[in-house]
Design a protein around this motif. Sequence first.
Motif, PDB file in Angstrom:
ATOM      1  N   ARG A 418       0.827  -1.209   0.000  1.00 41.53           N
ATOM      2  CA  ARG A 418       0.000   0.000   0.000  1.00 41.53           C
ATOM      3  C   ARG A 418       0.858   1.255   0.000  1.00 41.53           C
ATOM      4  NH1 ARG A 418      -4.167   0.746   4.867  1.00 41.53           N
ATOM      5  NH2 ARG A 418      -2.645  -0.717   5.672  1.00 41.53           N
ATOM      6  N   PRO A 419       0.513   2.252  -0.821  1.00 39.75           N
ATOM      7  CA  PRO A 419       1.258   3.514  -0.790  1.00 39.75           C
ATOM      8  C   PRO A 419       1.003   4.258   0.519  1.00 39.75           C
ATOM      9  CG  PRO A 419      -0.116   3.336  -2.775  1.00 39.75           C
ATOM     10  CD  PRO A 419      -0.545   2.269  -1.833  1.00 39.75           C
ATOM     11  N   ALA A 420       1.889   5.189   0.819  1.00 39.52           N
ATOM     12  CA  ALA A 420       1.677   6.056   1.974  1.00 39.52           C
ATOM     13  C   ALA A 420       0.527   7.022   1.686  1.00 39.52           C
ATOM     14  CB  ALA A 420       2.962   6.822   2.279  1.00 39.52           C
ATOM     15  N   GLY A 421      -0.042   7.532   2.728  1.00 44.14           N
ATOM     16  CA  GLY A 421      -1.128   8.505   2.570  1.00 44.14           C
ATOM     17  C   GLY A 421      -2.492   7.875   2.742  1.00 44.14           C
ATOM     18  N   LYS A 422      -3.515   8.718   2.915  1.00 43.16           N
ATOM     19  CA  LYS A 422      -4.843   8.210   3.211  1.00 43.16           C
ATOM     20  C   LYS A 422      -5.635   7.803   2.000  1.00 43.16           C
ATOM     21  CE  LYS A 422      -6.396  12.779   4.199  1.00 43.16           C
ATOM     22  NZ  LYS A 422      -7.082  13.747   4.989  1.00 43.16           N
ATOM     23  N   GLY A 423      -5.140   8.106   0.806  1.00 44.13           N
ATOM     24  CA  GLY A 423      -5.852   7.663  -0.392  1.00 44.13           C
ATOM     25  C   GLY A 423      -7.099   8.486  -0.664  1.00 44.13           C
ATOM     26  N   PRO A 424      -8.111   7.872  -1.304  1.00 47.88           N
ATOM     27  CA  PRO A 424      -8.144   6.446  -1.673  1.00 47.88           C
ATOM     28  C   PRO A 424      -7.250   6.138  -2.865  1.00 47.88           C
ATOM     29  CG  PRO A 424     -10.126   7.546  -2.457  1.00 47.88           C
ATOM     30  CD  PRO A 424      -9.371   8.571  -1.653  1.00 47.88           C
ATOM     31  N   HIS A 425      -6.582   4.969  -2.805  1.00 42.13           N
ATOM     32  CA  HIS A 425      -5.635   4.570  -3.827  1.00 42.13           C
ATOM     33  C   HIS A 425      -6.292   3.625  -4.830  1.00 42.13           C
ATOM     34  CE1 HIS A 425      -2.685   6.206  -1.048  1.00 42.13           C
ATOM     35  NE2 HIS A 425      -3.055   5.330  -0.115  1.00 42.13           N
ATOM     36  N   PRO A 426      -6.027   3.806  -6.126  1.00 47.61           N
ATOM     37  CA  PRO A 426      -6.464   2.796  -7.085  1.00 47.61           C
ATOM     38  C   PRO A 426      -5.755   1.467  -6.795  1.00 47.61           C
ATOM     39  CG  PRO A 426      -4.997   4.362  -8.134  1.00 47.61           C
ATOM     40  CD  PRO A 426      -5.294   4.898  -6.772  1.00 47.61           C
ATOM     41  N   VAL A 427      -6.385   0.375  -7.176  1.00 50.35           N
ATOM     42  CA  VAL A 427      -5.910  -0.958  -6.789  1.00 50.35           C
ATOM     43  C   VAL A 427      -5.575  -1.775  -8.027  1.00 50.35           C
ATOM     44  CG1 VAL A 427      -6.493  -3.082  -5.567  1.00 50.35           C
ATOM     45  CG2 VAL A 427      -7.344  -0.879  -4.714  1.00 50.35           C
ATOM     46  N   LEU A 428      -4.422  -2.439  -7.995  1.00 49.60           N
ATOM     47  CA  LEU A 428      -4.027  -3.382  -9.035  1.00 49.60           C
ATOM     48  C   LEU A 428      -4.050  -4.793  -8.448  1.00 49.60           C
ATOM     49  CD1 LEU A 428      -0.984  -1.521 -10.648  1.00 49.60           C
ATOM     50  CD2 LEU A 428      -3.405  -1.377 -11.255  1.00 49.60           C
ATOM     51  N   LEU A 429      -4.845  -5.670  -9.041  1.00 44.05           N
ATOM     52  CA  LEU A 429      -4.882  -7.083  -8.656  1.00 44.05           C
ATOM     53  C   LEU A 429      -3.904  -7.818  -9.562  1.00 44.05           C
ATOM     54  CD1 LEU A 429      -6.126  -9.443  -7.064  1.00 44.05           C
ATOM     55  CD2 LEU A 429      -7.936  -9.536  -8.799  1.00 44.05           C
ATOM     56  N   ASN A 430      -2.807  -8.305  -8.988  1.00 38.16           N
ATOM     57  CA  ASN A 430      -1.726  -8.943  -9.741  1.00 38.16           C
ATOM     58  C   ASN A 430      -1.792 -10.452  -9.535  1.00 38.16           C
ATOM     59  OD1 ASN A 430       0.590  -9.475 -11.180  1.00 38.16           O
ATOM     60  ND2 ASN A 430       1.849  -7.974 -10.105  1.00 38.16           N
ATOM     61  N   ILE A 431      -1.788 -11.233 -10.633  1.00 36.06           N
ATOM     62  CA  ILE A 431      -1.973 -12.684 -10.569  1.00 36.06           C
ATOM     63  C   ILE A 431      -0.708 -13.374 -11.082  1.00 36.06           C
ATOM     64  CG2 ILE A 431      -3.431 -14.612 -11.269  1.00 36.06           C
ATOM     65  CD1 ILE A 431      -5.646 -12.574 -11.868  1.00 36.06           C
ATOM     66  N   HIS A 432      -0.183 -14.326 -10.305  1.00 35.89           N
ATOM     67  CA  HIS A 432       1.071 -14.989 -10.687  1.00 35.89           C
ATOM     68  C   HIS A 432       0.860 -16.045 -11.766  1.00 35.89           C
ATOM     69  CE1 HIS A 432       0.299 -18.822  -8.668  1.00 35.89           C
ATOM     70  NE2 HIS A 432       0.074 -18.205  -7.510  1.00 35.89           N
ATOM     71  N   GLY A 433       1.967 -16.496 -12.359  1.00 32.80           N
ATOM     72  CA  GLY A 433       1.938 -17.520 -13.388  1.00 32.80           C
ATOM     73  C   GLY A 433       1.937 -18.912 -12.797  1.00 32.80           C
ATOM     74  N   GLY A 434       2.132 -19.875 -13.650  1.00 35.81           N
ATOM     75  CA  GLY A 434       2.211 -21.257 -13.175  1.00 35.81           C
ATOM     76  C   GLY A 434       1.251 -22.195 -13.873  1.00 35.81           C
ATOM     77  N   PRO A 435       0.092 -22.502 -13.271  1.00 37.15           N
ATOM     78  CA  PRO A 435      -0.399 -21.960 -11.998  1.00 37.15           C
ATOM     79  C   PRO A 435       0.304 -22.508 -10.761  1.00 37.15           C
ATOM     80  CG  PRO A 435      -1.918 -23.616 -12.803  1.00 37.15           C
ATOM     81  CD  PRO A 435      -0.898 -23.426 -13.888  1.00 37.15           C
ATOM     82  N   PHE A 436       1.080 -23.620 -10.913  1.00 36.68           N
ATOM     83  CA  PHE A 436       1.652 -24.262  -9.733  1.00 36.68           C
ATOM     84  C   PHE A 436       2.960 -23.577  -9.344  1.00 36.68           C
ATOM     85  CE2 PHE A 436       3.359 -28.094  -7.412  1.00 36.68           C
ATOM     86  CZ  PHE A 436       2.380 -28.100  -6.436  1.00 36.68           C
ATOM     87  N   SER A 437       2.818 -22.324  -8.920  1.00 32.85           N
ATOM     88  CA  SER A 437       3.913 -21.544  -8.371  1.00 32.85           C
ATOM     89  C   SER A 437       3.319 -20.678  -7.271  1.00 32.85           C
ATOM     90  CB  SER A 437       4.592 -20.702  -9.449  1.00 32.85           C
ATOM     91  OG  SER A 437       3.700 -19.740  -9.962  1.00 32.85           O
ATOM     92  N   GLN A 438       4.100 -19.754  -6.728  1.00 29.61           N
ATOM     93  CA  GLN A 438       3.565 -18.953  -5.632  1.00 29.61           C
ATOM     94  C   GLN A 438       4.232 -17.591  -5.566  1.00 29.61           C
ATOM     95  OE1 GLN A 438       4.496 -20.470  -1.698  1.00 29.61           O
ATOM     96  NE2 GLN A 438       6.649 -20.756  -2.147  1.00 29.61           N
ATOM     97  N   PHE A 439       3.443 -16.577  -5.164  1.00 33.65           N
ATOM     98  CA  PHE A 439       4.034 -15.347  -4.685  1.00 33.65           C
ATOM     99  C   PHE A 439       4.681 -15.649  -3.339  1.00 33.65           C
ATOM    100  CE2 PHE A 439       0.772 -12.845  -7.234  1.00 33.65           C
ATOM    101  CZ  PHE A 439       1.708 -12.266  -8.076  1.00 33.65           C
ATOM    102  N   THR A 440       5.822 -15.007  -3.072  1.00 35.47           N
ATOM    103  CA  THR A 440       6.496 -15.214  -1.792  1.00 35.47           C
ATOM    104  C   THR A 440       6.721 -13.882  -1.092  1.00 35.47           C
ATOM    105  OG1 THR A 440       8.805 -14.976  -2.526  1.00 35.47           O
ATOM    106  CG2 THR A 440       7.743 -17.126  -2.874  1.00 35.47           C
ATOM    107  N   VAL A 441       7.316 -13.983   0.090  1.00 37.33           N
ATOM    108  CA  VAL A 441       7.621 -12.792   0.883  1.00 37.33           C
ATOM    109  C   VAL A 441       8.830 -12.042   0.347  1.00 37.33           C
ATOM    110  CG1 VAL A 441       6.651 -13.789   2.984  1.00 37.33           C
ATOM    111  CG2 VAL A 441       9.072 -14.140   2.459  1.00 37.33           C
ATOM    112  N   ALA A 442       9.525 -12.603  -0.638  1.00 38.61           N
ATOM    113  CA  ALA A 442      10.719 -11.953  -1.172  1.00 38.61           C
ATOM    114  C   ALA A 442      10.368 -10.626  -1.830  1.00 38.61           C
ATOM    115  CB  ALA A 442      11.409 -12.868  -2.181  1.00 38.61           C
ATOM    116  N   LEU A 443      11.305  -9.711  -1.793  1.00 35.85           N
ATOM    117  CA  LEU A 443      11.129  -8.410  -2.424  1.00 35.85           C
ATOM    118  C   LEU A 443      10.764  -8.605  -3.898  1.00 35.85           C
ATOM    119  CD1 LEU A 443      13.421  -5.353  -1.883  1.00 35.85           C
ATOM    120  CD2 LEU A 443      12.567  -5.879  -4.147  1.00 35.85           C
TER     121      LEU A 443
END
Length: 660
Positions: A418-443
Motif C-alpha cells: 500500500r502507498p503512503a497517505g490516506k488515499g483512496p488509492h487505485p488498486v491493481l490485482l496482480n496474478i502470478h503464473g504457473g499456476p503451480f507456483s507462488q508469490f512469496t515474501v521476497a522483495l
Amino acid sequence: MKPEHLPLLNSVSPPAVHPDGSRAVVSVTRPEFDADAYTGQLWNVPLDQEKLPRRITRGVRDTAPAFSPDGLVLAFLRSDGASSKAQLCVVEADGGEPQVITERLLGVESFSWSPDSHRIVFSSREPEAGRYGSVEDVAADAEEPRLISTLQYRLNGVGYTRDRPRQLFLLDVPELGGEPAAPLPESVQLTRFTTDTASGTFSADGSAVYFAAAPSDGDDVLATSIYRVSATGGEPAEVDLPAAPPQSVLDVRESRDGQWLFFIARDLGGSGRDFVARNAVLCCVPAGGGRPVPLTDPEMMDVAAPGSRIELRGPDRVLVLNNAQGTVELLELGATGDHSLLVHGDKAVTGAAWSGGSLFVSFADPSTHGDLAVLDDGQLRILTDFSAALRTQADLVVPQELTFDAPDGYPVHGWLVRPAGKGPHPVLLNIHGGPFSQFTVALFDEAQVYVAAGYAVLMCNPRGSAGYGRDHGLAIRGRFGTDDMRDVLAFLDGALARFPTLDAGRLGIMGGSYGGYLTAWTIAHHHRFKAAIVERGFLDPVSFEGSADIGWYFGGEYLGDSAEALAAQSPLGHVARVRTPTLVIHSEDDLRCPLEQGQRYYTALKRQGTEARLLIFPGEDHELSRSGRPRHRRQRFEHILRWWARYLPTASNPAEVPQG
C-alpha cells in the motif's frame, strides 16, 4: 522503486563455502542499462564480521562459484558480455589471475568438483556439425533443414534442443600458475544422449558420475531416470529403482559416506505425463541399489523451490529448500528419515551450503533482493547488505500479509502493498503464473514499482498455487477459471472491505502466463475493472498444443483432452464478452506461451471494438519480466505505467496531457 532503479537489484547466488568454514563466496549480479546486460562478480564473505565482504573478481559476469574439496582452488563460470557464452575458470582460492580452462562453442552451463579436487565434470550443449556456428561461414539461415520426429524438440530460452543436446564432459584441472600460452586441457565426453542430461555429480569415491536424463527411446514422455557412468568413460548404466513410478528426476547426489543416493523427483503417474500439482519429493536409496524411500511428504511439501538443489551436510545428511505458504524454508534431512527445519518464517531461502562446521544461507525477504547469512545457534546472522542502496534510494514498502475467505469458506492467503497517505488509492490485482507456483515474501520489483506510482497492489496464492499442499494445487484441474477466479476476487473484495484507503471504484487487473490466462478469463466474466494487462498469456489451448514447447501435454493434463473441455476453459473462446480496455504484452521469442497467443487475442479484441493495444518485445522470451535485457525491462515498466496512467491516473503517475 522506479524503473530506473532496476540496476540496484543485486541478486545473490547460492554460497560456496570454503572447506575450513571460515568464509563463503557468492556471485552478485545486477542489470546494467549502459551495457544492456547482466553484470556481476564474485564476493568473498568472511564468517568473522570484523572483516568486510569484498569483491574478488573483476569479470563482466562471474557466476556459480565452487571451492575444490581441498580448498586450494575456486572454480566459477565467466561470460564476457551479453552475447558471449560462459566458460569455466579456475583461480587460486587465496587470490590470483583466473585461468579459463574451457572453450566450448555453446558455453558451459554447470559443473561439479571431484572429491580428489583434480577433476571437474561439466555440462555443455554439443551442436550437430554445421549448426550454431560449428562450421565457419554457415549462418543460421543457411543451415540444413530440421526433420522433426518427436513432440519435444524446443525449449523456451534455448530454442531447438534435439540438434544441440546438453551432454556431460570431464576434464583434468591443470596446475595453476603454468605458462600463459599453455593449451587448454582436453575434455572427455561422458554422455551421448539424444535428450538433455541434467547436471552431473561425482560419487563419493570419485570413480563415477551420476546424472538424470530421459532415455533416448523415450523422447515424448516427461519421465527421466538416474544414470551412472564411469569417470574413465564407457556406457552410462541406468540405476535400478525397483517399483519406482514414472518420475521426473530433478537432482541426484551420493552421500559423503558413499552409502546412500539422494534424489529429488516428481511422480508422473502411470501415463508418465501426470505432472499437475505434483510436489517434488526428496527420496533416498542405498547406493548399492534398492527401493527408494520418500523422505518428504508428497502431499504437503515441495522441495523444488527456484534454484533448489541437494547440498550435502555430514556423512549422510542433506539440505533442501521447501516451498511453504509464500515462503521458502531450509530443511535438513538424514537418510534414516529424521529431519530438521532450519530456516523458516519471513524468508525465501535461495541457497545453502555447509562445510567446516559453518552453514551459510542466501535468502531474500521483504527488504532485500538477496543477501548472505550464517546459521548460528538456530538463528540467522546477516553477513552482507547488498540491498542497502536499493532501500535508501527506492523507498521500499513492506507488504502486509492477509488472509480472506472465498465464498465457500476456503482461506486465500496473500499480501497488500500500500502507498503512503490516506488515499483512496487505485488498486491493481496482480496474478502470478504457473499456476503451480507462488508469490512469496521476497522483495518483488513489480509490486514496488507500482506502489511507488501510487497504486495499492494485491497479490495472493489462489487454489492451483504451489506451497499449500497438493490438494490446493489440484483444485483447478479441469476447472480453470472457477475456484481460482473466485479466490482472487474474494481476496480483492476482502481487502476493499477492510481498508477504506483502497478505492473500490478504480480497479485494474494484470498477470503473466497463467496469470495472463486468469486476467483474460476474469475480464470476460466481470466488468468491474477500468483496464487490464494480459502478459505472455496462455490464451488459446487449441493452438497452444501445436506451438508451445510444453503444448503437447500441458493443456491436456490441466484442462482435459476433449474439444468441449478446451473450449469451455479458453479465454479466446470467451473473448466476445470482454469490454475492459486491455494491453496485451508478449515477446517474439516466447516458446512457452508463443507470440501467436497474444496476437490472436489482441486481434479478436480489436475486431469486436474493445479498446486494446499490443506491445511486442523483440529478442525476448517468456522470462522478459525477470531476466530480459535490462533496457527492455525498464521499457516494459514504462509502458505499463503509461497504460495505468491512462485509465487509473494518480498524482505520482498522472495521465499524459494531449499535445496541441
